[in-house]
Structure formats: C-alpha cells, structure tokens
Design a protein around this motif. Structure first.
Motif, PDB file in Angstrom:
ATOM      1  N   TYR A 221       1.212  -1.371   0.041  1.00  0.00           N
ATOM      2  CA  TYR A 221      -0.360  -0.340   0.527  1.00  0.00           C
ATOM      3  C   TYR A 221       1.242   1.140  -0.163  1.00  0.00           C
ATOM      4  N   ALA A 222       0.563   2.395  -0.691  1.00  0.00           N
ATOM      5  CA  ALA A 222       1.343   3.653  -1.060  1.00  0.00           C
ATOM      6  C   ALA A 222       0.195   4.165  -0.612  1.00  0.00           C
ATOM      7  N   PRO A 223       0.774   5.449   0.722  1.00  0.00           N
ATOM      8  CA  PRO A 223      -0.683   5.860   1.159  1.00  0.00           C
ATOM      9  C   PRO A 223      -0.865   7.164   0.600  1.00  0.00           C
ATOM     10  N   ASN A 224       0.536   7.800   0.033  1.00  0.00           N
ATOM     11  CA  ASN A 224       0.254   8.891  -0.378  1.00  0.00           C
ATOM     12  C   ASN A 224      -0.057   9.153  -1.858  1.00  0.00           C
ATOM     13  N   CYS A 225      -0.183   7.507  -2.556  1.00  0.00           N
ATOM     14  CA  CYS A 225      -0.633   6.815  -3.958  1.00  0.00           C
ATOM     15  C   CYS A 225      -0.927   8.368  -4.606  1.00  0.00           C
ATOM     16  N   ILE A 252       1.338  -4.732   3.687  1.00  0.00           N
ATOM     17  CA  ILE A 252       2.500  -4.125   4.249  1.00  0.00           C
ATOM     18  C   ILE A 252       2.114  -2.605   3.819  1.00  0.00           C
ATOM     19  N   GLU A 253       2.319  -1.110   4.449  1.00  0.00           N
ATOM     20  CA  GLU A 253       2.732   0.012   4.165  1.00  0.00           C
ATOM     21  C   GLU A 253       3.654   0.213   3.548  1.00  0.00           C
ATOM     22  N   VAL A 254       4.133   0.898   2.932  1.00  0.00           N
ATOM     23  CA  VAL A 254       5.279   1.431   2.220  1.00  0.00           C
ATOM     24  C   VAL A 254       5.252   2.777   2.733  1.00  0.00           C
ATOM     25  N   PRO A 255       5.937   3.635   4.138  1.00  0.00           N
ATOM     26  CA  PRO A 255       5.665   4.903   4.629  1.00  0.00           C
ATOM     27  C   PRO A 255       6.131   6.085   3.363  1.00  0.00           C
ATOM     28  N   GLY A 256       5.648   6.683   2.972  1.00  0.00           N
ATOM     29  CA  GLY A 256       5.755   8.016   2.134  1.00  0.00           C
ATOM     30  C   GLY A 256       5.998   8.515   0.749  1.00  0.00           C
ATOM     31  N   SER A 257       5.325   6.267   0.968  1.00  0.00           N
ATOM     32  CA  SER A 257       5.785   6.168  -1.015  1.00  0.00           C
ATOM     33  C   SER A 257       4.197   6.443  -1.329  1.00  0.00           C
TER      34      SER A 257
END
Length: 288
Positions: A221-225, A252-257
């Motif tokens: 998951y990319a939080p900033n998509c 898995i969340e990849v922070p800042g991505s």
C-alpha cells in the motif's frame, strides 16, 4: 543487468516480454494502465539473484502489438496465460501494479492452478470513479509528438510521483516512446487504447474475484498514492481486509511512498519484503 526480449503469440496477438534472467521460481510482472514492462527494472534487479523474473508489455503497450480491441481485464489474463505456456511455466508467482494488480487477481481466480503466490502493488479493487479525473493530465501526453526525448520528460520531471528522478525512471520513460529518425518521440500507446481500457474497467468488477483467491498474497500500500484524499487504486481498509481474508497473506504499508515511487524509489524495501514473504510462505507450505 542484462535483459532479453521475447515475442509471444497470444492467440494471434504478439506480446512482448522482458526477460530479466535469474534462477529459481518464476515471477511474472504485470504493469499499470499506461505503463510498460520496464517499470519493473529496479525490483527485478533486486530479485534476480534468487528468482527468474519476467515482465510483460500488455497488449497495446510498449513493444506489444496494438490490435483494435481486447483491452479488458479477462483478455489480459488470457494473454498472460499464453506467456506462461510459451515459457513452459506451470506455476508462477504473479506480481501486478495498479491495473496489473487487477489483472493479477483475475488471472489467479481464473487460472488458480497456474499461480503459487500473488504480489499486489498498490492495486486490487474496483476502479474508483474519481481516478479518471485525477489521472486525466497524465493521459494528455498519449499520442502527442514531442520535438525530442528531453522535451517529453521536461514536464514529467516536475511531477512529485517521479521524485527523485533516477536512472530507473529515465529508462522507463525512454521505453515509453517511439524514437523517430528525425529525433522526435511519441508515446507507444494511444489515448484511444486507454479510453477503451477505462470504459471496460467501469464494466468489470475486480471485487467479484476476491472470493476466488486461495493462495497467499502480499499486498503493498502506497499511502500517498496519487496525492488525492479519496482517489486510490487500493485503499488501506481494503488492503488490510483482503490480507486478513486470504489465508497466510500480509499487508505492507510503505511509508512516504506514492503510486510510482513505491517501485521506482522504494524498490529495496519492496524486494526485501517480497523475499521474506516468499521464503516464509515456502516454509509454511512445507510444514503443512
């Protein structure tokens, strides 16, 4: 990294496949809606010491043939099936990003005997209708002719999606265009193809396949998509729900991505998570 290019006959349509080499279990990679197979360079470079990595140019993209139709998820899944048959792969790890994640879910549900593990990168649920409006500016480049490659990338280099601009992003966009003898460049895919794809997506439910996934899956998951509060390819809630629903799966969340940097910049994080997940899955399988 040395790559080999192949053409595969997928029911009369020539599909281009990038073979990154490597040894071990095969990983077949499927890119997003306007992308091409070279999207996977960075991750493939990390994984080939342990896995055989192939990446597909979807029909209508990259160096694959551009037929007048067939731009829908079930047809793409059939094309991927032809790719596996061509390479004599009975059982693969399927990895998809964005639209490629949707295709990966359809493929896994349709051809369960052909999939060992499922890797989904920022995608995997029904199309959010806000996305077309958010993505519209990126579609404007399609079919345009640019004076040279530098002009083509000038505006792209200002986009937050592709920061930091590195050699992987550069190579990806270099593969995205035809390089004409007079120095001009134009995109390899067209707006007409993408319009067909989007129209088909609105008629297709990816969520209908969720109940038919019975292999371990790793969901990124990319939080900033797309830097939009509600437009996403995979919401955090859906990703967590699917990881809990599908046995032996992980979220898995990849922070800042964002939707692109998750691969172009965070490839080491993603590759390491993939390695750990696949190794653990194999151990769990042997223990059963």
């Amino acid at each position: 990294m040395q790559i080999t290019n192949h053409k595969v006959d997928a029911g009369g349509v020539q599909i281009h496949v990038v073979d990154y080499g490597g040894t071990g279990e095969p990983i077949v990679c499927i890119h997003g809606i306007t992308a091409n197979a070279r999207f996977w360079d960075a991750v493939a470079e990390q994984l080939t010491p342990s896995y055989r990595v192939l990446a597909v140019d979807l029909r209508g993209r990259g160096d694959s043939e551009k037929p007048t139709g067939g731009y829908n998820i079930p047809q793409h899944a059939q094309d991927i099936r032809h790719v596996l048959t061509h390479f004599q792969i009975d059982n693969a790890i399927i990895m998809g990003h964005s639209l490629g994640a949707m295709i990966s879910i359809c493929f896994t549900a349709t051809y369960p005997e052909s999939v060992k593990r499922l890797l989904l990168v920022d995608g995997g649920e029904d199309l959010n209708r806000e996305l077309e409006e958010v993505l519209k500016p990126s579609f404007e480049r399609l079919g345009q002719v640019y004076a040279n490659f530098n002009e083509y990338t000038e505006d792209l280099k200002t986009k937050p999606f592709f920061q930091p601009w590195n050699s992987y992003v550069q190579e990806y966009f270099y593969a995205d265009v035809h390089h004409h003898p007079n120095g001009t460049v134009s995109t390899r895919t067209t707006k007409a193809i993408i319009d067909q794809e989007i129209e088909a997506l609105y008629r297709t439910s990816v969520n209908q396949y969720h109940n038919d996934i019975h292999v371990p899956a790793l969901l990124f998951y990319a939080p900033n998509c797309l830097y939009h509060p509600t437009a996403y390819l995979l919401s955090k809630e859906t990703g967590q729900h699917l990881a809990a629903k599908w046995k032996n799966s992980r979220f898995i969340e990849v922070p800042g991505s964002n939707h692109f940097s998750i691969i172009f910049s965070e490839y080491k994080v993603v590759a390491e998570e993939i390695r750990q997940f696949l190794e653990m899955s194999n151990l769990e399988e042997k223990a059963r």
